[in-house]
Design a protein around this motif. Structure first.
Motif, PDB file in Angstrom:
ATOM      1  N   LEU A  32       0.838  -1.208   0.000  1.00 50.07           N
ATOM      2  CA  LEU A  32       0.000   0.000   0.000  1.00 50.07           C
ATOM      3  C   LEU A  32       0.872   1.258   0.000  1.00 50.07           C
ATOM      4  O   LEU A  32       0.625   2.202  -0.758  1.00 50.07           O
ATOM      5  CB  LEU A  32      -0.935   0.006   1.216  1.00 50.07           C
ATOM      6  N   VAL A  33       1.887   1.265   0.865  1.00 49.49           N
ATOM      7  CA  VAL A  33       2.791   2.423   0.935  1.00 49.49           C
ATOM      8  C   VAL A  33       3.449   2.660  -0.423  1.00 49.49           C
ATOM      9  O   VAL A  33       3.506   3.791  -0.928  1.00 49.49           O
ATOM     10  CB  VAL A  33       3.868   2.226   2.030  1.00 49.49           C
ATOM     11  N   ARG A  34       3.935   1.584  -1.034  1.00 49.63           N
ATOM     12  CA  ARG A  34       4.613   1.728  -2.325  1.00 49.63           C
ATOM     13  C   ARG A  34       3.658   2.231  -3.404  1.00 49.63           C
ATOM     14  O   ARG A  34       4.014   3.088  -4.216  1.00 49.63           O
ATOM     15  CB  ARG A  34       5.231   0.402  -2.753  1.00 49.63           C
ATOM     16  N   ALA A  35       2.433   1.675  -3.412  1.00 51.37           N
ATOM     17  CA  ALA A  35       1.463   2.077  -4.440  1.00 51.37           C
ATOM     18  C   ALA A  35       1.070   3.541  -4.256  1.00 51.37           C
ATOM     19  O   ALA A  35       0.944   4.290  -5.235  1.00 51.37           O
ATOM     20  CB  ALA A  35       0.235   1.167  -4.383  1.00 51.37           C
ATOM     21  N   LEU A  36       0.886   3.969  -3.010  1.00 47.49           N
ATOM     22  CA  LEU A  36       0.508   5.371  -2.769  1.00 47.49           C
ATOM     23  C   LEU A  36       1.648   6.318  -3.141  1.00 47.49           C
ATOM     24  O   LEU A  36       1.418   7.376  -3.741  1.00 47.49           O
ATOM     25  CB  LEU A  36       0.102   5.591  -1.304  1.00 47.49           C
ATOM     26  N   ALA A  37       2.873   5.923  -2.776  1.00 53.83           N
ATOM     27  CA  ALA A  37       4.022   6.782  -3.100  1.00 53.83           C
ATOM     28  C   ALA A  37       4.166   6.926  -4.612  1.00 53.83           C
ATOM     29  O   ALA A  37       4.397   8.024  -5.125  1.00 53.83           O
ATOM     30  CB  ALA A  37       5.297   6.208  -2.486  1.00 53.83           C
ATOM     31  N   GLU A  38       3.997   5.828  -5.316  1.00 48.78           N
ATOM     32  CA  GLU A  38       4.130   5.870  -6.774  1.00 48.78           C
ATOM     33  C   GLU A  38       3.045   6.756  -7.391  1.00 48.78           C
ATOM     34  O   GLU A  38       3.312   7.549  -8.299  1.00 48.78           O
ATOM     35  CB  GLU A  38       4.017   4.445  -7.326  1.00 48.78           C
ATOM     36  N   ALA A  39       1.818   6.629  -6.872  1.00 53.38           N
ATOM     37  CA  ALA A  39       0.695   7.369  -7.453  1.00 53.38           C
ATOM     38  C   ALA A  39       0.763   8.862  -7.147  1.00 53.38           C
ATOM     39  O   ALA A  39       0.269   9.683  -7.923  1.00 53.38           O
ATOM     40  CB  ALA A  39      -0.623   6.801  -6.927  1.00 53.38           C
ATOM     41  N   SER A  40       1.381   9.226  -6.014  1.00 53.03           N
ATOM     42  CA  SER A  40       1.262  10.617  -5.573  1.00 53.03           C
ATOM     43  C   SER A  40       2.534  11.437  -5.730  1.00 53.03           C
ATOM     44  O   SER A  40       2.498  12.655  -5.562  1.00 53.03           O
ATOM     45  CB  SER A  40       0.801  10.665  -4.108  1.00 53.03           C
ATOM     46  N   GLY A  41       3.648  10.813  -6.058  1.00 60.29           N
ATOM     47  CA  GLY A  41       4.925  11.524  -6.075  1.00 60.29           C
ATOM     48  C   GLY A  41       5.260  12.175  -7.412  1.00 60.29           C
ATOM     49  O   GLY A  41       4.372  12.524  -8.196  1.00 60.29           O
ATOM     50  N   ALA A  42       6.566  12.328  -7.644  1.00 61.48           N
ATOM     51  CA  ALA A  42       7.048  13.056  -8.827  1.00 61.48           C
ATOM     52  C   ALA A  42       6.640  12.369 -10.127  1.00 61.48           C
ATOM     53  O   ALA A  42       6.470  13.017 -11.158  1.00 61.48           O
ATOM     54  CB  ALA A  42       8.570  13.190  -8.769  1.00 61.48           C
ATOM     55  N   ALA A  43       6.460  11.045 -10.098  1.00 67.19           N
ATOM     56  CA  ALA A  43       6.057  10.325 -11.313  1.00 67.19           C
ATOM     57  C   ALA A  43       4.544  10.141 -11.359  1.00 67.19           C
ATOM     58  O   ALA A  43       4.025   9.435 -12.225  1.00 67.19           O
ATOM     59  CB  ALA A  43       6.757   8.962 -11.367  1.00 67.19           C
ATOM     60  N   GLY A  44       3.827  10.797 -10.444  1.00 65.72           N
ATOM     61  CA  GLY A  44       2.358  10.704 -10.396  1.00 65.72           C
ATOM     62  C   GLY A  44       1.744  12.075 -10.207  1.00 65.72           C
ATOM     63  O   GLY A  44       2.032  13.009 -10.969  1.00 65.72           O
ATOM     64  N   MET A  45       0.946  12.205  -9.156  1.00 67.44           N
ATOM     65  CA  MET A  45       0.171  13.420  -8.907  1.00 67.44           C
ATOM     66  C   MET A  45       0.997  14.714  -8.911  1.00 67.44           C
ATOM     67  O   MET A  45       0.647  15.683  -9.602  1.00 67.44           O
ATOM     68  CB  MET A  45      -0.534  13.261  -7.556  1.00 67.44           C
ATOM     69  N   THR A  73      -4.650  13.800 -11.647  1.00 62.31           N
ATOM     70  CA  THR A  73      -5.775  13.276 -10.853  1.00 62.31           C
ATOM     71  C   THR A  73      -5.957  11.774 -11.052  1.00 62.31           C
ATOM     72  O   THR A  73      -6.437  11.085 -10.165  1.00 62.31           O
ATOM     73  CB  THR A  73      -7.111  13.965 -11.211  1.00 62.31           C
ATOM     74  N   GLY A  74      -5.560  11.271 -12.231  1.00 60.37           N
ATOM     75  CA  GLY A  74      -5.818   9.864 -12.552  1.00 60.37           C
ATOM     76  C   GLY A  74      -5.092   8.885 -11.647  1.00 60.37           C
ATOM     77  O   GLY A  74      -5.667   7.893 -11.197  1.00 60.37           O
ATOM     78  N   CYS A  75      -3.818   9.178 -11.374  1.00 63.43           N
ATOM     79  CA  CYS A  75      -3.011   8.221 -10.603  1.00 63.43           C
ATOM     80  C   CYS A  75      -3.622   7.938  -9.235  1.00 63.43           C
ATOM     81  O   CYS A  75      -3.619   6.793  -8.773  1.00 63.43           O
ATOM     82  CB  CYS A  75      -1.594   8.747 -10.426  1.00 63.43           C
ATOM     83  N   LEU A  76      -4.111   8.956  -8.561  1.00 64.71           N
ATOM     84  CA  LEU A  76      -4.633   8.752  -7.207  1.00 64.71           C
ATOM     85  C   LEU A  76      -5.985   8.024  -7.234  1.00 64.71           C
ATOM     86  O   LEU A  76      -6.286   7.241  -6.333  1.00 64.71           O
ATOM     87  CB  LEU A  76      -4.765  10.088  -6.463  1.00 64.71           C
ATOM     88  N   ILE A  77      -6.768   8.271  -8.273  1.00 65.87           N
ATOM     89  CA  ILE A  77      -8.045   7.553  -8.406  1.00 65.87           C
ATOM     90  C   ILE A  77      -7.771   6.081  -8.760  1.00 65.87           C
ATOM     91  O   ILE A  77      -8.378   5.174  -8.193  1.00 65.87           O
ATOM     92  CB  ILE A  77      -8.947   8.259  -9.445  1.00 65.87           C
ATOM     93  N   ALA A  89      -8.690   2.487  -6.334  1.00 69.88           N
ATOM     94  CA  ALA A  89      -9.228   1.177  -6.702  1.00 69.88           C
ATOM     95  C   ALA A  89      -8.216   0.084  -6.367  1.00 69.88           C
ATOM     96  O   ALA A  89      -8.548  -0.946  -5.758  1.00 69.88           O
ATOM     97  CB  ALA A  89      -9.577   1.152  -8.192  1.00 69.88           C
ATOM     98  N   GLU A  90      -6.975   0.334  -6.742  1.00 70.24           N
ATOM     99  CA  GLU A  90      -5.917  -0.668  -6.546  1.00 70.24           C
ATOM    100  C   GLU A  90      -5.719  -0.984  -5.061  1.00 70.24           C
ATOM    101  O   GLU A  90      -5.465  -2.143  -4.697  1.00 70.24           O
ATOM    102  CB  GLU A  90      -4.623  -0.137  -7.160  1.00 70.24           C
ATOM    103  N   ALA A  91      -5.820   0.031  -4.219  1.00 72.88           N
ATOM    104  CA  ALA A  91      -5.621  -0.178  -2.780  1.00 72.88           C
ATOM    105  C   ALA A  91      -6.637  -1.194  -2.240  1.00 72.88           C
ATOM    106  O   ALA A  91      -6.300  -2.026  -1.389  1.00 72.88           O
ATOM    107  CB  ALA A  91      -5.745   1.141  -2.024  1.00 72.88           C
TER     108      ALA A  91
END
Lengths: 295, 295
Positions: free
Chosen positions: A141-154, A182-186, A190-192
């Motif tokens: 979960l931590v890895r997926a959130l970091a990926e979705a919200s960081g420099a390569a995401g949100m 916005t897409g990465c976090l949405i 679902a993925e979470a």
């Protein structure tokens, strides 16, 4: 749709209660920080992201308590991004959900710090054993959130958005901007749910694709709303995209063209979850909801 | 002390190399974001926090590669806090390590986003299997970092600091402010090495107390430096605390009194690691170093 709205509003209440418990008021010099964090996260809202976490998790029989914590975490992450996005140096927005934005209600320094601490807290919640998940699940979960919200995401998407202001972007560039911003976090939301439910790789990929396309449909519909709805309906300043010289789906495709594109991508979202039976009907309703909403 | 400086500078080089590899340059709209993240993290510096991670980890025989990743993570967390602290709405500082602060080199929006993404990345690195640690160890690192850096740690301390400006704080209040604002992350840096090394609870507590007291001594010495060193020595604006009406150890105890207090707390830090033999000598030298440094 009435059924969906009732389900969303019940879940929003549960998530709101969870955030309230996770962020108790304190005394002393930090009181202002916690008050601002509460202000930014407890102001209502649809809780689309939290709802997705909880609904997907329920497909896999995950207990609501753990899912609500992960839902609260993503809502905190989302709230942090809104608080920072509204800052004078960013979108300079005075209103959020019809109320003063956090830096208007408090001040800029407090808003910066509240956003920072909300991000930290969203990771903290995921890592906590109270999610009732194994260390492996929590790390994922931590890895997926970091990926979705960081420099390569949100945050990367927000940077592209700032850079693109006043410059004409192509349809591909606009799609990429939204996918990140916005897409990465949405998609993560679902993925979470699938990670919590320890879904197989194949199923997790389908859920992730569902979230990705739902997020894209949501954003295209948002462009349409920004161009057609009133500030009263939106609860925020309307027509801001055009005023800021931002490239949008509406600018590129027109209102009708953009609305059609939203429906096409929504159909794609539905196709990814066709392996499920009626237990996924609320996830299907959600797709219709995001393209038809008026706020 | 010469021995310590050589060891610190070799480790700083290794950590700098790790950050460089973790943050490769990119093309496109995010390029500016990554450039700002690199600017904020690769500008040199003593790497005190990263050094503590690596030195404590080496006590327990942890391989340098994993320790350097965790060291890079804490340096990114530290850099994010500096970038946001320097913003006009916060401390409004134009200089950092003798160079323009990130928002002066780029712009405010980019600095806000770069700080945000650096925080995300620091958690991302801890969660990554490339730390060569089990999921349990990685989750413990994430939790310890979140606790040290969030509303009940570093960011809470920054809020208290903003709230306290222009108001006379007591010695206890100043001690608590520093314990949160800078102490928590320095304590975490020592603790992270013990977590990586899977130290026993008792040993982890001692290492943590060592880090806590070293952090306190560091901060008291920092107050003394701010009052006595030149901007050239500091690489940042000198005398800022007094100008901002901040309550400091120097304001409360005088320069000599504060210097004496730094030495007293340093002695306390040493006592916690008296269970170790000569293998902990560099950790001991580090205590002397933080109270005797001139920048």
């Amino acid at each position: 749709m009435v059924r969906l709205r009732a389900s969303m509003s019940a879940r929003a209440k549960a998530i709101e209660g969870m955030i309230d418990r996770l962020l108790p008021r304190v005394e002393g010099g930090e009181a202002r920080l916690i008050d601002a964090m509460r202000y930014a996260t407890l102001g209502g809202g649809k809780r689309l992201r939290g709802y997705m976490v909880a609904e997907v998790a329920s497909l896999f029989g995950v207990a609501p308590e753990g899912a609500d914590r992960v839902a609260a975490s993503v809502e905190m992450l989302h709230a942090y991004s809104l608080v920072h996005d509204d800052l004078p140096a960013m979108d300079d927005d005075d209103l959020r959900r019809g109320q003063p934005s956090t830096h208007r209600k408090f001040d800029e320094a407090t808003a910066i710090l509240a956003g920072d601490a909300l991000q930290t807290m969203s990771f903290d919640i995921l890592a906590n054993p109270l999610t009732h998940a194994s260390a492996d699940v929590r790390i994922n979960l931590v890895r997926a959130l970091a990926e979705a919200s960081g420099a390569a995401g949100m945050v990367g998407g927000q940077m592209i958005d700032m850079e693109g202001e006043g410059r004409a972007l192509s349809l591909d560039e606009v799609a990429r901007l939204h996918a990140l911003k916005t897409g990465c976090l949405i998609r993560y939301s679902a993925e979470a749910g699938a990670i919590l439910g320890q879904a197989s790789d194949d199923v997790r990929k389908r859920i992730s694709a569902y979230g990705r396309d739902l997020g894209a449909a949501f954003q295209i519909a948002d462009d349409v709303l920004d161009a057609t709805a009133s500030a009263e309906e939106l609860g925020k300043t309307a027509g801001k995209d055009e005023a800021a010289g931002k490239s949008t789906y509406v600018a590129l495709l027109g209102v009708d063209g953009a609305a059609g594109e939203a429906r096409r991508v929504a159909g794609q979202a539905l196709s990814h979850i066709d392996i499920f039976g009626p237990e996924a009907d609320r996830l299907r309703d959600l797709v219709h909801y995001v393209v038809e909403r008026r706020n």
